[in-house]
Write a protein that holds these residues in place. Structure first.
Motif, short mmCIF file in Angstrom:
data_model
loop_
_atom_site.label_atom_id
_atom_site.label_comp_id
_atom_site.label_asym_id
_atom_site.label_seq_id
_atom_site.Cartn_x
_atom_site.Cartn_y
_atom_site.Cartn_z
N ASN A 32 19.23 16.82 14.19
CA ASN A 32 19.08 15.82 13.15
C ASN A 32 20.43 15.64 12.47
N ALA A 33 20.97 14.43 12.57
CA ALA A 33 22.26 14.15 11.94
C ALA A 33 22.19 12.79 11.26
N ASN A 34 22.74 12.73 10.08
CA ASN A 34 22.77 11.46 9.34
C ASN A 34 21.38 10.88 9.14
N GLY A 35 20.38 11.76 9.04
CA GLY A 35 19.04 11.29 8.72
C GLY A 35 18.21 10.85 9.90
N HIS A 36 18.74 11.00 11.15
CA HIS A 36 17.93 10.63 12.30
C HIS A 36 18.27 11.53 13.48
N LEU A 37 17.40 11.54 14.48
CA LEU A 37 17.58 12.37 15.67
C LEU A 37 18.57 11.69 16.60
N VAL A 38 19.54 12.47 17.08
CA VAL A 38 20.58 11.91 17.95
C VAL A 38 20.81 12.82 19.14
N CYS A 39 21.62 12.33 20.07
CA CYS A 39 21.99 13.13 21.24
C CYS A 39 23.15 14.04 20.89
N ASN A 40 23.04 15.30 21.27
CA ASN A 40 24.09 16.26 20.98
C ASN A 40 24.07 17.34 22.04
N TYR A 41 24.80 17.13 23.15
CA TYR A 41 24.80 18.10 24.25
C TYR A 41 25.52 19.37 23.85
N PRO A 42 25.08 20.55 24.36
CA PRO A 42 23.67 20.82 24.62
C PRO A 42 23.02 21.33 23.33
N PRO A 43 21.71 21.44 23.24
CA PRO A 43 20.75 21.02 24.24
C PRO A 43 20.21 19.63 23.94
N THR A 44 19.43 19.11 24.87
CA THR A 44 18.65 17.90 24.63
C THR A 44 17.22 18.15 25.08
N THR A 45 16.34 17.26 24.69
CA THR A 45 14.96 17.34 25.13
C THR A 45 14.70 16.25 26.16
N LYS A 46 14.18 16.65 27.31
CA LYS A 46 13.96 15.73 28.42
C LYS A 46 12.52 15.24 28.44
N SER A 47 12.36 13.99 28.85
CA SER A 47 11.02 13.42 29.01
C SER A 47 11.15 12.21 29.93
N MET A 48 10.07 11.43 30.05
CA MET A 48 10.09 10.23 30.88
C MET A 48 9.66 9.03 30.06
N GLY A 49 10.39 7.92 30.29
CA GLY A 49 10.04 6.67 29.65
C GLY A 49 9.67 5.61 30.68
N LEU A 50 8.92 4.61 30.25
CA LEU A 50 8.50 3.50 31.11
C LEU A 50 9.19 2.22 30.66
N LEU A 51 9.73 1.48 31.63
CA LEU A 51 10.30 0.17 31.38
C LEU A 51 9.71 -0.82 32.37
N THR A 52 9.74 -2.10 32.05
CA THR A 52 9.25 -3.13 32.97
C THR A 52 10.28 -4.23 33.11
N SER A 53 10.21 -4.92 34.26
CA SER A 53 11.13 -6.01 34.53
C SER A 53 10.48 -6.97 35.51
N THR A 54 10.90 -8.22 35.47
CA THR A 54 10.45 -9.19 36.47
C THR A 54 11.57 -9.61 37.41
N ASP A 55 12.81 -9.17 37.10
CA ASP A 55 13.94 -9.57 37.93
C ASP A 55 14.83 -8.41 38.35
N GLY A 56 14.55 -7.19 37.89
CA GLY A 56 15.35 -6.03 38.24
C GLY A 56 16.64 -5.90 37.46
N VAL A 57 16.92 -6.86 36.59
CA VAL A 57 18.13 -6.83 35.78
C VAL A 57 17.81 -6.62 34.30
N ASN A 58 16.85 -7.37 33.80
CA ASN A 58 16.47 -7.27 32.40
C ASN A 58 15.23 -6.38 32.27
N TRP A 59 15.36 -5.28 31.54
CA TRP A 59 14.31 -4.28 31.44
C TRP A 59 13.83 -4.17 29.99
#
Length: 530
Positions: free
Chosen positions: A146-173
Protein backbone atom coordinates in the motif's frame (compact mmCIF):
# COMPACT_ATOMS: atom_id res chain seq x y z
CA UNK A 1 19.18 -14.36 -44.37
CA UNK A 2 17.78 -16.09 -41.28
CA UNK A 3 15.86 -19.31 -41.83
CA UNK A 4 12.71 -19.53 -39.72
CA UNK A 5 11.02 -22.64 -38.38
CA UNK A 6 7.29 -23.12 -38.23
CA UNK A 7 5.94 -21.29 -35.26
CA UNK A 8 2.61 -20.28 -34.02
CA UNK A 9 0.30 -20.50 -31.26
CA UNK A 10 -2.93 -20.13 -29.62
CA UNK A 11 -6.56 -19.40 -30.18
CA UNK A 12 -8.53 -22.31 -28.87
CA UNK A 13 -10.90 -24.66 -30.56
CA UNK A 14 -14.51 -25.18 -29.60
CA UNK A 15 -14.77 -28.93 -29.98
CA UNK A 16 -12.76 -32.14 -29.85
CA UNK A 17 -11.13 -33.63 -32.93
CA UNK A 18 -12.17 -36.99 -34.34
CA UNK A 19 -10.40 -39.52 -32.14
CA UNK A 20 -8.52 -42.68 -33.04
CA UNK A 21 -7.08 -45.34 -30.73
CA UNK A 22 -6.35 -44.71 -27.07
CA UNK A 23 -3.17 -42.85 -26.25
CA UNK A 24 -0.39 -44.90 -24.65
CA UNK A 25 2.31 -42.46 -23.43
CA UNK A 26 5.16 -45.01 -23.34
CA UNK A 27 4.55 -45.78 -27.03
CA UNK A 28 5.17 -42.20 -28.11
CA UNK A 29 8.11 -41.29 -30.34
CA UNK A 30 9.03 -37.61 -29.91
CA UNK A 31 11.44 -35.67 -32.12
CA UNK A 32 12.42 -32.04 -31.62
CA UNK A 33 13.74 -30.11 -34.62
CA UNK A 34 16.01 -27.07 -34.93
CA UNK A 35 15.43 -23.97 -32.82
CA UNK A 36 14.74 -20.68 -34.60
CA UNK A 37 14.92 -17.14 -33.34
CA UNK A 38 11.57 -15.58 -34.20
CA UNK A 39 11.43 -12.35 -32.22
CA UNK A 40 14.82 -10.88 -31.36
CA UNK A 41 15.99 -9.21 -28.12
CA UNK A 42 14.89 -5.61 -27.67
CA UNK A 43 15.70 -2.83 -25.26
CA UNK A 44 12.87 -2.63 -22.71
CA UNK A 45 10.34 0.18 -23.03
CA UNK A 46 6.69 0.73 -22.18
CA UNK A 47 5.72 0.46 -25.84
CA UNK A 48 7.16 -3.02 -26.34
CA UNK A 49 5.76 -4.71 -23.23
CA UNK A 50 8.59 -3.56 -20.96
CA UNK A 51 10.90 -6.24 -22.29
CA UNK A 52 8.52 -8.71 -23.90
CA UNK A 53 8.89 -12.45 -24.47
CA UNK A 54 8.36 -13.12 -20.77
CA UNK A 55 5.14 -15.09 -21.04
CA UNK A 56 3.43 -18.05 -22.70
CA UNK A 57 3.16 -17.03 -26.35
CA UNK A 58 -0.38 -16.81 -27.72
CA UNK A 59 -1.73 -16.58 -31.24
CA UNK A 60 -5.07 -16.31 -33.01
CA UNK A 61 -6.01 -16.47 -36.68
CA UNK A 62 -8.00 -13.38 -37.63
CA UNK A 63 -8.52 -14.35 -41.27
CA UNK A 64 -6.82 -15.94 -44.25
CA UNK A 65 -3.15 -15.00 -44.13
CA UNK A 66 -3.66 -12.84 -41.02
CA UNK A 67 -2.41 -13.98 -37.61
CA UNK A 68 -2.00 -12.12 -34.33
CA UNK A 69 0.66 -13.20 -31.86
CA UNK A 70 0.78 -11.93 -28.28
CA UNK A 71 3.80 -11.51 -26.05
CA UNK A 72 3.87 -9.90 -22.63
CA UNK A 73 5.72 -8.72 -19.57
CA UNK A 74 4.81 -6.71 -16.51
CA UNK A 75 4.93 -2.96 -16.17
CA UNK A 76 4.78 -1.16 -12.84
CA UNK A 77 1.71 1.03 -12.98
CA UNK A 78 1.85 3.33 -9.97
CA UNK A 79 0.12 6.30 -11.56
CA UNK A 80 -2.96 4.87 -13.22
CA UNK A 81 -1.58 5.46 -16.73
CA UNK A 82 -3.41 3.79 -19.62
CA UNK A 83 -0.52 3.38 -22.06
CA UNK A 84 1.89 1.21 -20.05
CA UNK A 85 1.31 -1.89 -22.14
CA UNK A 86 1.96 -5.27 -20.56
CA UNK A 87 0.64 -7.32 -23.52
CA UNK A 88 1.72 -6.49 -27.05
CA UNK A 89 0.67 -7.70 -30.49
CA UNK A 90 2.83 -8.92 -33.38
CA UNK A 91 1.17 -9.50 -36.77
CA UNK A 92 2.15 -12.09 -39.36
CA UNK A 93 0.87 -13.53 -42.64
CA UNK A 94 1.60 -17.08 -41.48
CA UNK A 95 1.44 -18.74 -38.10
CA UNK A 96 5.24 -18.87 -37.91
CA UNK A 97 5.94 -15.36 -39.19
CA UNK A 98 5.99 -13.48 -35.88
CA UNK A 99 9.09 -11.32 -36.18
CA UNK A 100 7.43 -7.94 -36.73
CA UNK A 101 7.22 -4.82 -34.61
CA UNK A 102 5.27 -4.57 -31.37
CA UNK A 103 1.94 -2.85 -30.87
CA UNK A 104 0.71 -2.35 -27.32
CA UNK A 105 -2.82 -3.72 -26.88
CA UNK A 106 -3.46 -4.40 -23.16
CA UNK A 107 -2.34 -2.00 -20.44
CA UNK A 108 -1.81 -2.73 -16.78
CA UNK A 109 -4.72 -2.32 -14.40
CA UNK A 110 -5.31 0.96 -12.65
CA UNK A 111 -4.12 0.83 -9.01
CA UNK A 112 -6.85 3.30 -8.04
CA UNK A 113 -9.85 1.18 -9.03
CA UNK A 114 -11.14 -2.39 -9.17
CA UNK A 115 -8.37 -3.47 -11.56
CA UNK A 116 -5.67 -3.00 -8.90
CA UNK A 117 -5.21 -6.78 -8.95
CA UNK A 118 -3.48 -6.19 -12.33
CA UNK A 119 -1.55 -3.05 -11.45
CA UNK A 120 1.69 -4.86 -12.39
CA UNK A 121 0.24 -6.00 -15.69
CA UNK A 122 -2.05 -8.24 -17.70
CA UNK A 123 -0.17 -11.06 -19.46
CA UNK A 124 -2.47 -12.59 -22.09
CA UNK A 125 -2.05 -16.37 -21.69
CA UNK A 126 -4.77 -17.75 -23.93
CA UNK A 127 -7.79 -16.94 -26.07
CA UNK A 128 -11.05 -18.82 -26.56
CA UNK A 129 -13.36 -17.74 -29.38
CA UNK A 130 -17.13 -18.09 -29.10
CA UNK A 131 -19.09 -16.58 -31.96
CA UNK A 132 -17.66 -13.14 -32.70
CA UNK A 133 -16.18 -12.71 -29.21
CA UNK A 134 -12.62 -13.47 -28.19
CA UNK A 135 -12.32 -14.28 -24.48
CA UNK A 136 -8.83 -13.45 -23.27
CA UNK A 137 -7.45 -15.13 -20.15
CA UNK A 138 -4.70 -12.98 -18.69
CA UNK A 139 -2.25 -13.63 -15.89
CA UNK A 140 -2.50 -10.59 -13.59
CA UNK A 141 -0.25 -9.31 -10.81
CA UNK A 142 -0.82 -6.63 -8.20
CA UNK A 143 -1.87 -6.21 -4.56
CA UNK A 144 1.68 -6.01 -3.31
CA UNK A 145 2.04 -3.01 -1.01
CA UNK A 146 0.00 0.00 0.00
CA UNK A 147 1.59 3.24 -1.16
CA UNK A 148 0.12 6.69 -1.51
CA UNK A 149 -3.25 5.42 -0.33
CA UNK A 150 -3.70 2.64 -2.88
CA UNK A 151 -2.38 -0.82 -3.76
CA UNK A 152 0.44 -0.79 -6.30
CA UNK A 153 2.97 -3.08 -7.92
CA UNK A 154 6.22 -3.44 -6.01
CA UNK A 155 8.46 -6.37 -7.00
CA UNK A 156 8.92 -8.53 -5.01
CA UNK A 157 6.47 -9.77 -3.93
CA UNK A 158 3.27 -9.51 -5.92
CA UNK A 159 0.00 -11.39 -5.77
CA UNK A 160 -0.88 -13.43 -8.84
CA UNK A 161 -4.35 -14.13 -10.18
CA UNK A 162 -6.26 -14.34 -13.47
CA UNK A 163 -8.33 -11.70 -15.21
CA UNK A 164 -10.84 -11.93 -18.07
CA UNK A 165 -10.88 -9.59 -21.06
CA UNK A 166 -13.02 -9.61 -24.22
CA UNK A 167 -12.49 -8.39 -27.76
CA UNK A 168 -14.17 -8.54 -31.15
CA UNK A 169 -11.08 -7.71 -33.21
CA UNK A 170 -8.10 -9.02 -31.21
CA UNK A 171 -6.70 -5.49 -30.84
CA UNK A 172 -9.09 -3.65 -28.54
CA UNK A 173 -9.67 -5.49 -25.25
CA UNK A 174 -12.19 -4.72 -22.51
CA UNK A 175 -11.60 -5.72 -18.89
CA UNK A 176 -14.27 -7.98 -17.40
CA UNK A 177 -12.75 -8.49 -13.97
CA UNK A 178 -10.85 -10.99 -11.83
CA UNK A 179 -11.88 -14.64 -12.29
CA UNK A 180 -9.30 -16.82 -10.48
CA UNK A 181 -7.58 -16.08 -7.18
CA UNK A 182 -6.18 -17.79 -4.08
CA UNK A 183 -5.52 -15.29 -1.29
CA UNK A 184 -4.05 -18.02 0.94
CA UNK A 185 -1.45 -19.23 -1.53
CA UNK A 186 2.11 -18.04 -0.86
CA UNK A 187 5.73 -19.17 -1.00
CA UNK A 188 7.51 -17.66 1.99
CA UNK A 189 6.76 -14.10 1.03
CA UNK A 190 8.18 -14.12 -2.50
CA UNK A 191 5.00 -15.05 -4.41
CA UNK A 192 1.34 -15.00 -3.53
CA UNK A 193 -1.82 -16.41 -5.12
CA UNK A 194 -1.92 -18.47 -8.30
CA UNK A 195 -1.74 -17.66 -11.99
CA UNK A 196 -0.02 -18.49 -15.31
CA UNK A 197 -3.24 -20.30 -16.31
CA UNK A 198 -3.94 -21.44 -19.87
CA UNK A 199 -7.35 -22.53 -21.26
CA UNK A 200 -8.43 -25.58 -23.26
CA UNK A 201 -11.98 -26.85 -23.91
CA UNK A 202 -12.77 -30.43 -22.90
CA UNK A 203 -16.15 -32.23 -22.75
CA UNK A 204 -18.37 -29.17 -22.45
CA UNK A 205 -16.13 -27.13 -20.15
CA UNK A 206 -13.31 -24.67 -20.53
CA UNK A 207 -10.47 -25.78 -18.25
CA UNK A 208 -7.84 -23.46 -16.82
CA UNK A 209 -4.59 -25.15 -15.84
CA UNK A 210 -2.79 -22.92 -13.33
CA UNK A 211 0.42 -22.65 -11.29
CA UNK A 212 0.23 -22.59 -7.47
CA UNK A 213 2.77 -20.19 -5.99
CA UNK A 214 3.42 -22.13 -2.79
CA UNK A 215 4.82 -25.23 -4.47
CA UNK A 216 4.59 -24.63 -8.29
CA UNK A 217 2.18 -27.57 -8.61
CA UNK A 218 -0.65 -27.58 -11.12
CA UNK A 219 -4.16 -26.55 -10.05
CA UNK A 220 -7.35 -26.60 -12.15
CA UNK A 221 -10.55 -24.60 -12.51
CA UNK A 222 -13.34 -25.03 -15.04
CA UNK A 223 -16.40 -23.20 -16.37
CA UNK A 224 -19.18 -24.38 -18.74
CA UNK A 225 -18.59 -23.53 -22.39
CA UNK A 226 -22.13 -22.14 -22.41
CA UNK A 227 -21.21 -19.50 -19.79
CA UNK A 228 -19.69 -16.05 -20.23
CA UNK A 229 -16.67 -17.14 -18.14
CA UNK A 230 -17.36 -14.50 -15.50
CA UNK A 231 -16.24 -14.86 -11.91
CA UNK A 232 -19.25 -16.91 -10.74
CA UNK A 233 -18.86 -19.41 -13.61
CA UNK A 234 -15.70 -21.00 -12.24
CA UNK A 235 -15.27 -23.95 -9.92
CA UNK A 236 -11.98 -25.35 -8.68
CA UNK A 237 -10.99 -28.98 -8.30
CA UNK A 238 -10.97 -29.56 -4.53
CA UNK A 239 -9.96 -33.23 -4.44
CA UNK A 240 -9.72 -36.06 -7.01
CA UNK A 241 -12.94 -36.07 -9.03
CA UNK A 242 -14.61 -33.39 -6.90
CA UNK A 243 -15.47 -29.90 -8.18
CA UNK A 244 -16.91 -27.26 -5.89
CA UNK A 245 -14.23 -24.81 -4.86
CA UNK A 246 -15.09 -21.16 -5.45
CA UNK A 247 -13.09 -18.98 -7.84
CA UNK A 248 -11.06 -17.62 -4.88
CA UNK A 249 -10.78 -20.76 -2.74
CA UNK A 250 -7.71 -22.84 -1.93
CA UNK A 251 -6.36 -25.01 -4.72
CA UNK A 252 -5.97 -28.77 -4.90
CA UNK A 253 -2.38 -29.77 -5.69
CA UNK A 254 -2.49 -31.93 -8.80
CA UNK A 255 1.25 -32.50 -9.19
CA UNK A 256 4.29 -31.02 -10.95
CA UNK A 257 2.91 -31.07 -14.49
CA UNK A 258 2.98 -27.42 -15.58
CA UNK A 259 0.29 -24.97 -16.61
CA UNK A 260 0.86 -24.73 -20.38
CA UNK A 261 -2.01 -26.75 -21.86
CA UNK A 262 -3.01 -27.97 -25.31
CA UNK A 263 -4.98 -30.84 -26.88
CA UNK A 264 -3.33 -33.77 -28.71
CA UNK A 265 -6.03 -33.82 -31.37
CA UNK A 266 -5.27 -37.34 -32.63
CA UNK A 267 -6.47 -38.77 -29.33
CA UNK A 268 -8.22 -35.92 -27.50
CA UNK A 269 -5.93 -35.95 -24.45
CA UNK A 270 -4.76 -32.78 -22.71
CA UNK A 271 -0.99 -32.20 -22.82
CA UNK A 272 0.80 -30.07 -20.22
CA UNK A 273 4.31 -28.61 -20.49
CA UNK A 274 6.53 -27.58 -17.58
CA UNK A 275 9.97 -25.94 -17.75
CA UNK A 276 10.72 -25.43 -14.04
CA UNK A 277 12.94 -28.08 -12.45
CA UNK A 278 12.36 -29.90 -9.19
CA UNK A 279 10.63 -33.06 -8.07
CA UNK A 280 10.83 -34.61 -11.51
CA UNK A 281 13.05 -37.65 -11.07
CA UNK A 282 15.09 -38.27 -14.23
CA UNK A 283 13.24 -35.64 -16.28
CA UNK A 284 15.90 -32.93 -15.91
CA UNK A 285 14.45 -30.42 -18.31
CA UNK A 286 11.35 -29.37 -20.22
CA UNK A 287 8.68 -31.96 -19.36
CA UNK A 288 5.64 -33.25 -21.23
CA UNK A 289 2.62 -34.93 -19.59
CA UNK A 290 -0.67 -36.30 -20.94
CA UNK A 291 -4.09 -36.63 -19.32
CA UNK A 292 -6.35 -39.65 -19.41
CA UNK A 293 -8.72 -40.01 -22.35
CA UNK A 294 -11.81 -39.04 -20.34
CA UNK A 295 -10.30 -37.45 -17.24
CA UNK A 296 -8.46 -34.12 -17.75
CA UNK A 297 -7.33 -34.09 -14.09
CA UNK A 298 -4.99 -37.12 -14.02
CA UNK A 299 -1.68 -37.04 -15.88
CA UNK A 300 1.17 -39.32 -16.92
CA UNK A 301 4.58 -37.70 -17.38
CA UNK A 302 6.91 -38.70 -20.21
CA UNK A 303 10.02 -39.93 -18.40
CA UNK A 304 12.48 -38.15 -20.74
CA UNK A 305 12.63 -34.34 -21.05
CA UNK A 306 12.07 -32.92 -24.51
CA UNK A 307 14.84 -30.36 -23.91
CA UNK A 308 17.58 -31.05 -21.38
CA UNK A 309 18.08 -28.20 -18.89
CA UNK A 310 21.18 -27.79 -16.74
CA UNK A 311 19.27 -25.49 -14.37
CA UNK A 312 16.38 -23.04 -14.25
CA UNK A 313 18.07 -19.66 -13.54
CA UNK A 314 14.93 -17.53 -13.81
CA UNK A 315 14.67 -14.79 -15.02
CA UNK A 316 18.04 -13.99 -16.63
CA UNK A 317 20.01 -17.23 -17.25
CA UNK A 318 23.48 -17.57 -15.70
CA UNK A 319 27.08 -18.38 -16.53
CA UNK A 320 26.34 -22.09 -16.12
CA UNK A 321 22.95 -22.51 -17.79
CA UNK A 322 20.53 -21.21 -20.39
CA UNK A 323 17.02 -20.28 -19.36
CA UNK A 324 14.11 -22.05 -21.08
CA UNK A 325 10.83 -20.67 -19.76
CA UNK A 326 7.14 -20.24 -20.61
CA UNK A 327 6.75 -23.13 -23.06
CA UNK A 328 3.69 -23.34 -25.27
CA UNK A 329 2.39 -25.96 -27.73
CA UNK A 330 0.56 -24.61 -30.75
CA UNK A 331 -0.83 -25.83 -34.03
CA UNK A 332 1.36 -25.14 -37.06
CA UNK A 333 -1.65 -24.81 -39.35
CA UNK A 334 -3.96 -22.36 -37.60
CA UNK A 335 -2.26 -21.24 -34.39
CA UNK A 336 -4.71 -23.05 -32.11
CA UNK A 337 -3.99 -25.24 -29.11
CA UNK A 338 -5.47 -28.24 -30.92
CA UNK A 339 -2.63 -29.99 -32.73
CA UNK A 340 -2.28 -33.33 -34.50
CA UNK A 341 0.93 -35.16 -35.35
CA UNK A 342 3.19 -32.26 -34.47
CA UNK A 343 3.11 -28.97 -32.59
CA UNK A 344 5.13 -25.80 -32.57
CA UNK A 345 7.04 -25.47 -29.32
CA UNK A 346 7.51 -21.82 -28.38
CA UNK A 347 9.45 -20.59 -25.37
CA UNK A 348 11.29 -17.69 -23.81
CA UNK A 349 15.00 -18.36 -24.42
CA UNK A 350 17.80 -16.56 -22.59
CA UNK A 351 21.28 -17.85 -23.51
CA UNK A 352 24.06 -18.79 -21.11
CA UNK A 353 25.66 -15.50 -20.14
CA UNK A 354 29.17 -16.92 -20.66
CA UNK A 355 28.55 -16.47 -24.37
CA UNK A 356 29.87 -12.93 -24.80
CA UNK A 357 26.98 -11.19 -26.52
CA UNK A 358 26.06 -7.55 -26.74
CA UNK A 359 22.39 -8.37 -27.21
CA UNK A 360 19.91 -6.17 -25.33
CA UNK A 361 17.95 -7.48 -22.37
CA UNK A 362 20.29 -10.42 -21.70
CA UNK A 363 19.57 -11.79 -25.19
CA UNK A 364 15.95 -12.65 -24.34
CA UNK A 365 14.47 -14.25 -27.46
CA UNK A 366 11.25 -15.87 -28.61
CA UNK A 367 12.33 -19.29 -29.86
CA UNK A 368 10.23 -21.78 -31.80
CA UNK A 369 10.75 -25.31 -33.07
CA UNK A 370 8.81 -28.20 -34.57
CA UNK A 371 8.02 -31.18 -32.32
CA UNK A 372 6.60 -34.35 -33.90
CA UNK A 373 4.70 -36.84 -31.73
CA UNK A 374 3.69 -40.25 -33.07
CA UNK A 375 2.36 -43.35 -31.35
CA UNK A 376 4.31 -46.43 -32.41
CA UNK A 377 3.30 -50.10 -32.20
CA UNK A 378 5.47 -50.84 -29.13
CA UNK A 379 7.03 -49.01 -26.17
CA UNK A 380 9.84 -46.65 -27.22
CA UNK A 381 13.26 -46.42 -25.61
CA UNK A 382 14.56 -43.83 -26.05
CA UNK A 383 11.42 -41.80 -26.67
CA UNK A 384 12.94 -38.37 -27.23
CA UNK A 385 15.49 -37.12 -29.74
CA UNK A 386 16.56 -33.49 -30.27
CA UNK A 387 18.21 -32.33 -33.49
CA UNK A 388 21.82 -31.18 -33.54
CA UNK A 389 21.67 -28.53 -36.27
CA UNK A 390 24.41 -26.64 -38.12
CA UNK A 391 24.35 -23.01 -39.20
CA UNK A 392 26.73 -20.97 -41.35
CA UNK A 393 27.61 -17.30 -41.74
CA UNK A 394 29.42 -16.50 -44.98
CA UNK A 395 30.22 -12.95 -43.85
CA UNK A 396 32.43 -14.21 -41.00
CA UNK A 397 33.24 -17.66 -42.49
CA UNK A 398 32.04 -19.47 -39.39
CA UNK A 399 29.91 -22.50 -38.59
CA UNK A 400 28.12 -23.49 -35.41
CA UNK A 401 26.54 -26.81 -34.43
CA UNK A 402 24.00 -26.48 -31.64
CA UNK A 403 20.75 -27.79 -30.19
CA UNK A 404 19.63 -24.26 -29.33
CA UNK A 405 19.02 -20.96 -31.11
CA UNK A 406 22.18 -19.47 -32.63
CA UNK A 407 24.11 -16.78 -30.69
CA UNK A 408 23.45 -13.08 -31.09
CA UNK A 409 26.77 -12.70 -32.93
CA UNK A 410 25.44 -14.92 -35.71
CA UNK A 411 22.26 -12.85 -35.88
CA UNK A 412 24.20 -9.62 -36.37
CA UNK A 413 26.46 -11.28 -38.96
CA UNK A 414 23.67 -13.00 -40.87
CA UNK A 415 23.36 -16.77 -41.09
CA UNK A 416 21.66 -19.62 -42.94
CA UNK A 417 20.73 -23.16 -42.00
CA UNK A 418 23.37 -25.47 -43.48
CA UNK A 419 22.37 -28.83 -41.97
CA UNK A 420 19.00 -29.12 -40.14
CA UNK A 421 19.87 -32.41 -38.49
CA UNK A 422 23.28 -33.93 -37.73
CA UNK A 423 21.43 -36.71 -35.95
CA UNK A 424 19.11 -36.60 -32.92
CA UNK A 425 20.72 -36.46 -29.49
CA UNK A 426 19.01 -38.24 -26.61
CA UNK A 427 17.93 -36.24 -23.54
CA UNK A 428 18.77 -39.04 -21.07
CA UNK A 429 21.77 -41.42 -21.20
CA UNK A 430 20.90 -44.77 -22.82
CA UNK A 431 21.53 -47.82 -20.65
CA UNK A 432 23.72 -49.52 -23.27
CA UNK A 433 26.53 -46.96 -22.84
CA UNK A 434 26.67 -43.28 -23.72
CA UNK A 435 28.76 -40.17 -24.22
CA UNK A 436 27.68 -36.78 -22.90
CA UNK A 437 27.60 -33.99 -25.49
CA UNK A 438 28.34 -30.43 -24.36
CA UNK A 439 28.55 -27.09 -26.11
CA UNK A 440 31.36 -24.66 -25.28
CA UNK A 441 32.59 -21.22 -26.36
CA UNK A 442 36.18 -20.04 -26.70
CA UNK A 443 37.44 -17.57 -24.09
CA UNK A 444 40.68 -16.61 -25.84
CA UNK A 445 39.08 -14.29 -28.43
CA UNK A 446 39.58 -16.82 -31.20
CA UNK A 447 38.90 -16.29 -34.02
CA UNK A 448 37.64 -12.91 -32.76
CA UNK A 449 36.17 -11.42 -29.62
CA UNK A 450 32.94 -10.57 -31.45
CA UNK A 451 32.58 -14.00 -33.05
CA UNK A 452 34.24 -16.69 -30.89
CA UNK A 453 34.54 -20.38 -31.69
CA UNK A 454 31.52 -22.47 -30.63
CA UNK A 455 32.56 -26.05 -29.99
CA UNK A 456 30.42 -29.18 -29.65
CA UNK A 457 32.31 -32.04 -28.03
CA UNK A 458 31.68 -35.25 -26.06
CA UNK A 459 33.07 -37.29 -23.19
CA UNK A 460 32.28 -40.68 -21.62
CA UNK A 461 29.16 -40.22 -19.50
CA UNK A 462 30.57 -42.26 -16.59
CA UNK A 463 33.84 -40.26 -16.48
CA UNK A 464 34.56 -37.20 -14.36
CA UNK A 465 35.77 -34.55 -16.81
CA UNK A 466 37.22 -31.21 -15.79
CA UNK A 467 35.78 -27.95 -17.11
CA UNK A 468 32.43 -29.71 -17.82
CA UNK A 469 34.16 -31.61 -20.63
CA UNK A 470 35.10 -28.43 -22.52
CA UNK A 471 38.61 -27.91 -23.95
CA UNK A 472 41.10 -25.58 -22.29
CA UNK A 473 40.35 -21.92 -22.98
CA UNK A 474 36.66 -22.72 -23.51
CA UNK A 475 33.69 -21.97 -21.26
CA UNK A 476 30.78 -24.37 -20.77
CA UNK A 477 27.49 -23.32 -22.37
CA UNK A 478 25.09 -26.24 -22.06
CA UNK A 479 24.60 -29.99 -21.96
CA UNK A 480 23.31 -30.69 -25.46
CA UNK A 481 22.31 -34.32 -24.85
CA UNK A 482 23.68 -37.83 -25.18
CA UNK A 483 25.10 -40.13 -27.87
CA UNK A 484 25.46 -43.90 -27.90
CA UNK A 485 29.09 -44.85 -27.31
CA UNK A 486 28.84 -47.63 -29.91
CA UNK A 487 26.89 -48.15 -33.10
CA UNK A 488 23.26 -49.25 -32.71
CA UNK A 489 20.42 -49.83 -35.13
CA UNK A 490 18.91 -46.58 -36.47
CA UNK A 491 21.98 -44.50 -35.58
CA UNK A 492 24.47 -42.30 -37.45
CA UNK A 493 28.04 -41.42 -36.43
CA UNK A 494 28.74 -37.87 -35.26
CA UNK A 495 32.24 -36.47 -35.75
CA UNK A 496 33.92 -33.46 -34.20
CA UNK A 497 35.48 -31.55 -37.07
CA UNK A 498 38.47 -29.22 -37.06
CA UNK A 499 37.97 -26.08 -39.13
CA UNK A 500 39.95 -25.05 -42.20
CA UNK A 501 41.19 -21.47 -42.35
CA UNK A 502 42.24 -18.97 -39.71
CA UNK A 503 38.74 -17.59 -39.09
CA UNK A 504 36.76 -20.82 -39.33
CA UNK A 505 35.25 -22.62 -36.32
CA UNK A 506 34.50 -26.14 -35.09
CA UNK A 507 31.37 -28.02 -36.15
CA UNK A 508 29.83 -31.50 -36.17
CA UNK A 509 29.22 -33.81 -39.12
CA UNK A 510 27.96 -37.31 -39.84
CA UNK A 511 30.74 -37.72 -42.41
CA UNK A 512 34.27 -38.82 -41.48
CA UNK A 513 35.66 -36.43 -44.11
CA UNK A 514 33.66 -33.58 -42.55
CA UNK A 515 31.94 -33.02 -45.91
CA UNK A 516 35.15 -31.50 -47.27
CA UNK A 517 34.72 -28.51 -44.95
CA UNK A 518 37.39 -29.48 -42.44
CA UNK A 519 39.26 -32.40 -40.87
CA UNK A 520 37.94 -35.04 -38.48
CA UNK A 521 39.27 -34.71 -34.93
CA UNK A 522 37.41 -37.70 -33.50
CA UNK A 523 34.24 -39.75 -33.52
CA UNK A 524 32.09 -38.45 -30.65
CA UNK A 525 29.47 -41.23 -30.71
CA UNK A 526 26.25 -42.26 -32.43
CA UNK A 527 23.04 -40.26 -32.69
CA UNK A 528 19.52 -41.40 -33.53
CA UNK A 529 19.02 -41.30 -37.30
CA UNK A 530 15.28 -40.59 -37.14
Amino acid sequence: MQTKVLVSVLALFAGTATLSAQLQPTYLKIRIEKADRISQPVTPSSTNCWSGKDNIFTEIQIGTGNFYGYTANGYKNTTGATNDYSTCLIQGNQVYNMGGSYQGVIASGNPNDSTAFASCGYWLNGVYQSGSTYYGFAHAEGYATNANGHLVCNYPPTTKSMGLLTSTDGVNWTEQGQIISNPNGNSSGTEYGEGDCTPVPFSGYLYLYCRRTQDTQTSIARAPLSSNFGQSSWQKLTSPGVWGGAWNSDDYALGLYGSSSSIFGNYGNVMLLRSELGGTGTAHGLQMSFSGATDPTTFTRIAEPIIYEDAYPFPYASTSSDLVAYPSALSGSNGSRDWSGYFILTYDYVPNQSDAESAPNYGRTLAMRNVSVSQESSPQSPQVGIALSRWYSSSISQRISTVEAVPWGFVSAGYTLEQPNTGYLMTVPPASGSNTVVECVSTASWPSAAHPDHLVTAYATNSNPSNHGCDANYAFLRTAGYLYSSSQSNTVPVYRCKPSGSTATHFASTSSDCEGLGTEEWLMGYALAN
